[in-house]
Design an enzyme around this catalytic site. Structure first.
Site, PDB file in Angstrom:
ATOM      1  N   ILE A  20     -16.122 -37.209  -1.208  1.00  0.00           N
ATOM      2  CA  ILE A  20     -16.238 -37.598   0.201  1.00  0.00           C
ATOM      3  C   ILE A  20     -17.436 -36.891   0.847  1.00  0.00           C
ATOM      4  CG2 ILE A  20     -15.068 -37.648   2.442  1.00  0.00           C
ATOM      5  CD1 ILE A  20     -12.393 -37.541   0.886  1.00  0.00           C
ATOM      6  N   ASP A  40     -22.231 -26.038  -1.329  1.00  0.00           N
ATOM      7  CA  ASP A  40     -21.270 -26.372  -2.372  1.00  0.00           C
ATOM      8  C   ASP A  40     -21.388 -25.373  -3.521  1.00  0.00           C
ATOM      9  OD1 ASP A  40     -19.784 -29.392  -3.020  1.00  0.00           O
ATOM     10  OD2 ASP A  40     -19.931 -27.923  -4.639  1.00  0.00           O
ATOM     11  N   LEU A  42     -20.469 -26.192  -6.518  1.00  0.00           N
ATOM     12  CA  LEU A  42     -20.601 -27.026  -7.723  1.00  0.00           C
ATOM     13  C   LEU A  42     -19.564 -26.629  -8.771  1.00  0.00           C
ATOM     14  CD1 LEU A  42     -24.499 -27.447  -8.120  1.00  0.00           C
ATOM     15  CD2 LEU A  42     -22.850 -29.027  -7.072  1.00  0.00           C
ATOM     16  N   ALA A  89     -14.994 -28.555   1.490  1.00  0.00           N
ATOM     17  CA  ALA A  89     -14.882 -27.869   0.201  1.00  0.00           C
ATOM     18  C   ALA A  89     -13.420 -27.528  -0.075  1.00  0.00           C
ATOM     19  CB  ALA A  89     -15.719 -26.594   0.215  1.00  0.00           C
ATOM     20  N   THR A 141      -5.609 -33.616   4.946  1.00  0.00           N
ATOM     21  CA  THR A 141      -4.977 -34.763   4.290  1.00  0.00           C
ATOM     22  C   THR A 141      -3.631 -35.106   4.925  1.00  0.00           C
ATOM     23  OG1 THR A 141      -3.884 -35.394   2.236  1.00  0.00           O
ATOM     24  CG2 THR A 141      -4.118 -33.063   2.586  1.00  0.00           C
ATOM     25  N   ASP A 142      -3.250 -36.377   4.841  1.00  0.00           N
ATOM     26  CA  ASP A 142      -1.923 -36.768   5.347  1.00  0.00           C
ATOM     27  C   ASP A 142      -0.805 -36.222   4.448  1.00  0.00           C
ATOM     28  OD1 ASP A 142      -2.286 -38.437   3.150  1.00  0.00           O
ATOM     29  OD2 ASP A 142      -1.789 -40.295   4.202  1.00  0.00           O
ATOM     30  N   GLU A 143      -1.175 -35.659   3.285  1.00  0.00           N
ATOM     31  CA  GLU A 143      -0.136 -35.113   2.394  1.00  0.00           C
ATOM     32  C   GLU A 143       0.546 -33.883   2.995  1.00  0.00           C
ATOM     33  OE1 GLU A 143      -0.956 -35.035  -1.811  1.00  0.00           O
ATOM     34  OE2 GLU A 143      -2.537 -36.531  -1.572  1.00  0.00           O
ATOM     35  N   TYR A 168      -1.053 -28.386  -3.768  1.00  0.00           N
ATOM     36  CA  TYR A 168      -2.258 -28.876  -3.071  1.00  0.00           C
ATOM     37  C   TYR A 168      -1.959 -29.084  -1.580  1.00  0.00           C
ATOM     38  CZ  TYR A 168      -5.479 -32.369  -1.174  1.00  0.00           C
ATOM     39  OH  TYR A 168      -6.349 -33.063  -0.355  1.00  0.00           O
ATOM     40  N   ALA A 170       0.449 -27.958   0.238  1.00  0.00           N
ATOM     41  CA  ALA A 170       0.797 -26.710   0.929  1.00  0.00           C
ATOM     42  C   ALA A 170      -0.461 -25.902   1.245  1.00  0.00           C
ATOM     43  CB  ALA A 170       1.764 -25.893   0.070  1.00  0.00           C
ATOM     44  N   LYS A 172      -3.457 -27.112   1.753  1.00  0.00           N
ATOM     45  CA  LYS A 172      -4.179 -27.772   2.848  1.00  0.00           C
ATOM     46  C   LYS A 172      -3.445 -27.535   4.175  1.00  0.00           C
ATOM     47  CE  LYS A 172      -7.383 -30.019   2.666  1.00  0.00           C
ATOM     48  NZ  LYS A 172      -8.841 -29.686   2.708  1.00  0.00           N
ATOM     49  N   ARG A 232       0.887 -45.526  -1.626  1.00  0.00           N
ATOM     50  CA  ARG A 232      -0.199 -44.740  -1.046  1.00  0.00           C
ATOM     51  C   ARG A 232      -0.957 -45.620  -0.058  1.00  0.00           C
ATOM     52  NH1 ARG A 232       2.729 -41.678  -2.661  1.00  0.00           N
ATOM     53  NH2 ARG A 232       2.510 -39.974  -4.134  1.00  0.00           N
TER      54      ARG A 232
HETATM   55  N1  LIG Z   1     -10.030 -37.706  -1.838  1.00  0.00           N
HETATM   56  C1  LIG Z   1      -9.126 -38.037  -0.933  1.00  0.00           C
HETATM   57  O1  LIG Z   1      -8.519 -39.095  -1.043  1.00  0.00           O
HETATM   58  C2  LIG Z   1      -8.826 -37.122   0.232  1.00  0.00           C
HETATM   59  C3  LIG Z   1      -7.922 -37.555   1.209  1.00  0.00           C
HETATM   60  C4  LIG Z   1      -7.693 -36.726   2.306  1.00  0.00           C
HETATM   61  C5  LIG Z   1      -8.332 -35.525   2.440  1.00  0.00           C
HETATM   62  N2  LIG Z   1      -9.203 -35.125   1.457  1.00  0.00           N
HETATM   63  C6  LIG Z   1      -9.891 -33.824   1.638  1.00  0.00           C
HETATM   64  O2  LIG Z   1     -11.273 -34.094   1.699  1.00  0.00           O
HETATM   65  C7  LIG Z   1     -11.996 -33.018   1.105  1.00  0.00           C
HETATM   66  C8  LIG Z   1     -12.931 -33.551   0.030  1.00  0.00           C
HETATM   67  O3  LIG Z   1     -12.170 -34.237  -0.949  1.00  0.00           O
HETATM   68  P1  LIG Z   1     -12.877 -34.899  -2.222  1.00  0.00           P
HETATM   69  O4  LIG Z   1     -11.969 -35.927  -2.743  1.00  0.00           O
HETATM   70  O5  LIG Z   1     -14.270 -35.233  -1.881  1.00  0.00           O
HETATM   71  O6  LIG Z   1     -12.868 -33.647  -3.203  1.00  0.00           O
HETATM   72  P2  LIG Z   1     -13.768 -33.364  -4.509  1.00  0.00           P
HETATM   73  O7  LIG Z   1     -12.886 -32.592  -5.427  1.00  0.00           O
HETATM   74  O8  LIG Z   1     -14.423 -34.601  -4.988  1.00  0.00           O
HETATM   75  O9  LIG Z   1     -14.931 -32.406  -3.954  1.00  0.00           O
HETATM   76  C9  LIG Z   1     -14.713 -31.080  -3.576  1.00  0.00           C
HETATM   77  C10 LIG Z   1     -16.060 -30.406  -3.472  1.00  0.00           C
HETATM   78  O10 LIG Z   1     -15.842 -29.045  -3.035  1.00  0.00           O
HETATM   79  C11 LIG Z   1     -16.621 -28.182  -3.840  1.00  0.00           C
HETATM   80  N3  LIG Z   1     -15.947 -26.873  -3.893  1.00  0.00           N
HETATM   81  C12 LIG Z   1     -14.753 -26.580  -4.490  1.00  0.00           C
HETATM   82  N4  LIG Z   1     -14.495 -25.270  -4.350  1.00  0.00           N
HETATM   83  C13 LIG Z   1     -15.514 -24.724  -3.639  1.00  0.00           C
HETATM   84  C14 LIG Z   1     -15.828 -23.427  -3.166  1.00  0.00           C
HETATM   85  N5  LIG Z   1     -14.995 -22.392  -3.425  1.00  0.00           N
HETATM   86  N6  LIG Z   1     -16.944 -23.232  -2.450  1.00  0.00           N
HETATM   87  C15 LIG Z   1     -17.806 -24.276  -2.194  1.00  0.00           C
HETATM   88  N7  LIG Z   1     -17.586 -25.514  -2.652  1.00  0.00           N
HETATM   89  C16 LIG Z   1     -16.451 -25.750  -3.350  1.00  0.00           C
HETATM   90  C17 LIG Z   1     -16.681 -28.853  -5.209  1.00  0.00           C
HETATM   91  O11 LIG Z   1     -17.802 -28.379  -5.979  1.00  0.00           O
HETATM   92  C18 LIG Z   1     -16.808 -30.318  -4.812  1.00  0.00           C
HETATM   93  O12 LIG Z   1     -18.162 -30.681  -4.630  1.00  0.00           O
HETATM   94  C19 LIG Z   1     -10.964 -32.029   0.579  1.00  0.00           C
HETATM   95  O13 LIG Z   1     -10.818 -31.002   1.537  1.00  0.00           O
HETATM   96  C20 LIG Z   1      -9.694 -32.845   0.492  1.00  0.00           C
HETATM   97  O14 LIG Z   1      -8.554 -32.042   0.685  1.00  0.00           O
HETATM   98  C21 LIG Z   1      -9.462 -35.891   0.352  1.00  0.00           C
END
Ligand SMILES: NC(=O)c1ccc[n+]([C@@H]2O[C@H](COP(=O)([O-])OP(=O)(O)OC[C@H]3O[C@@H](n4cnc5c(N)ncnc54)[C@H](O)[C@@H]3O)[C@@H](O)[C@H]2O)c1
Length: 351
Positions: A20, A40, A42, A89, A141-143, A168, A170, A172, A232
Site C-alpha cells: 500500500i 522503509d 526493506l 510500516a 485495519t478493520d481487523e 496481528y 492485537a 495494530k 472479507r
Molecule cells: N494490506 C491490507 O489489506 C491492509 C488492510 C488494512 C490495513 N493495512 C495496514 O496498511 C499498512 C501497510 O500494509 P501493506 O499490506 O502494504 O504491508 P506490506 O507488508 O506490504 O508492507 C509493509 C512495509 O513496511 C516495511 N517495514 C516493516 N517493518 C519495518 C520497520 N521496522 N521499519 C521500517 N519499515 C518497516 C516493510 O519493509 C514493507 O515495505 C500496514 O500498517 C497494515 O497494517 C493493510
C-alpha cells in the site's frame, strides 16, 4: 483522479516500499506537488522495484530506516524536515503473526511508540513554529474490531468496540491506542484510519489473491481454509490511497475514519472469480478449468468469520468514495500477477 489542492509539503511515508505504501508514494509523486520521502527498513515485504517509476524523480527521496531505531528516525526527520507522516510500516501478514508474534509486537507496537516519540520531539523542537500544521495519518485495519457473524447485516463503524483476535490485529489495536494516547497526552496532531482488505499490484505474494494466481499457474492445489465461507471486505489499493490523501487534506484532527468499498465476498467466491479470469487470460489447455485445483484445508486457528465496514463517515466528511468495481480491479490485478510471475516467484524465495 483529482490532484491535491493543498500547498506543497514534505511528507514521510513509513513502509513506503510495501504494497500500500508504494501505491501511496507513486500517487503522491504523480498527482500532488508534495516532496515525498519513503522511509522503509526493506524487510522481506518491502521492494524498491515497486518505486522504480519514481526512483529518479526530484520530489522523491528514499531513507532506509527501521522505525524501531530512534536515532536513525530522528536523523531522518532532521534531514527531511517533514510536515506530515503517513504511518504504514508494519508486519502485516496474519498467518505469520500466528507463527511468530514477537516481530509484530516489536515493529507494530514498539516501532510505533518510537515513531510517536520522534514526531513529538520534532514538533516540540525544530518544527514548533508550525506545530499545528503537522499531521500524522496512522494507517490501521478493520481487523482491530474482531469478527462479525456470517448471517447478519451488521457492519463495523468507528463506534465499534475493539476486539482484536489475531496477534496481528492485537498489535495494530495497540498501535492505535498509542497514537490516541500521544494525541490526548501530548497534543500530537493525528488522524487514524481503518481499512478493509486491499488488493492490487505489488502485493507480497503470500496474500490470498497472488497465492491463488501463482498456484493455479503452477498447476498446484489452491488451498481454501475451511469451507471458504469466511467473508472479507475487498477494496482496490488505489481507492485506499485516494482515501488517505483525502484524510490528510480534509480529515478532522483526532478523528478515526473507516475506509472500505462495501465489497463483501466469501473467500471461495474470490478464489472462483480468479480461476474464471485465469481460464480466460491463460487457458489451462487440456487440464480444463483452474477450479479443479481448489482444495479445502483445515481452518486456521481463530479464523475471523466476517469483516464488513461501513465507510459512511469517510464518504460524508471527506467527499471520497471507492470507485473501482471488483470485476475491473480484479481483472487488472490478476493480469498484473500473470505478467509479473517471475517477480513473485523471486520474492517468495527471499522470505
Ligand atoms: N494490506 C491490507 O489489506 C491492509 C488492510 C488494512 C490495513 N493495512 C495496514 O496498511 C499498512 C501497510 O500494509 P501493506 O499490506 O502494504 O504491508 P506490506 O507488508 O506490504 O508492507 C509493509 C512495509 O513496511 C516495511 N517495514 C516493516 N517493518 C519495518 C520497520 N521496522 N521499519 C521500517 N519499515 C518497516 C516493510 O519493509 C514493507 O515495505 C500496514 O500498517 C497494515 O497494517 C493493510
Amino acid at each position: 483522479m483529482p490532484d491535491s489542492v493543498s500547498p506543497p509539503r514534505t511528507i514521510i511515508v513509513t513502509g513506503g516500499a510495501g504494497f500500500i505504501g508504494s501505491a501511496l508514494v507513486r500517487h503522491l509523486v504523480a498527482h500532488t506537488a508534495h516532496e515525498v520521502v519513503t522511509l522503509d527498513k526493506l524487510t522481506y515485504a518491502g521492494d524498491e522495484r515497486a518505486l522504480a517509476e519514481v526512483a529518479a524523480h526530484p520530489r522523491h527521496h528514499f531513507e532506509r530506516v527501521d522505525i524501531c531505531d530512534g536515532e536513525a528516525l530522528r536523523a531522518a526527520f532532521v534531514r527531511r524536515e517533514p510536515d506530515a507522516v503517513f504511518h504504514l510500516a508494519a508486519e502485516s501478514h496474519v498467518d505469520r503473526s500466528i507463527e511468530a508474534p514477537a516481530e509484530f509486537v516489536q515493529t507494530n507496537i514498539a516501532g510505533t511508540a518510537t515513531l510517536l516519540d520522534v514526531i513529538r520531539e520534532w514538533i516540540d523542537g525544530p518544527y514548533a513554529a508550525a506545530r499545528s500544521d503537522f499531521r500524522l495519518v496512522h494507517v490501521s485495519t478493520d481487523e482491530v474490531y474482531g469478527s462479525l457473524p456470517l448471517e447478519s447485516e451488521t457492519r463495523f463503524d468507528e463506534g465499534t468496540a475493539y476486539d482484536p483476535h489475531s496477534p496481528y490485529a492485537a498489535s495494530k489495536a495497540a498501535s492505535d491506542h498509542l497514537v490516541r494516547a500521544w494525541a490526548h497526552t501530548y497534543g500530537l496532531p493525528a488522524i487514524l484510519t481503518h481499512s478493509t482488505n486491499n488488493y492490487g499490484p505489488w502485493q507480497y505474494p503470500e496474500k490470498l489473491i497472488p497465492v491463488v494466481v501463482l498456484r493455479a499457474l503452477a498447476g498446484e492445489s489452491i488451498p481454501v481454509y475451511g469451507e471458504g465461507a469466511n467473508v472479507r471486505d475487498w477494496m482496490h489499493v488505489d481507492d485506499h490511497v485516494r482515501a488517505l490523501v483525502a484524510v490528510l487534506e480534509r480529515g478532522r484532527l483526532g478523528r478515526t475514519y473507516d475506509i472500505g468499498a462495501r465489497g463483501e465476498l466469501t473467500n471461495l467466491s474470490v478464489v472462483r472469480d480468479i480461476c474464471w479470469l485465469l481460464n480466460e487470460l491463460v487457458p489451462a489447455g487440456s487440464g480444463g478449468s483452474y477450479e479443479r485445483l481448489i482444495t479445502f484445508v483445515d481452518d486456521r486457528p481463530g479464523h475471523d468469520l466476517r469483516y464488513a465496514t461501513d465507510p459512511g463517515r469517510a464518504e460524508r466528511e471527506l467527499g471520497w468514495r471507492a470507485e473501482i468495481p471488483w470485476d475491473e480491479g480484479l481483472r487488472a490485478t490478476v493480469q498484473w500477477f500473470v505478467d509479473h510471475r517471475a517477480w513473485s516467484v523471486e520474492r517468495l524465495r527471499r522470505r
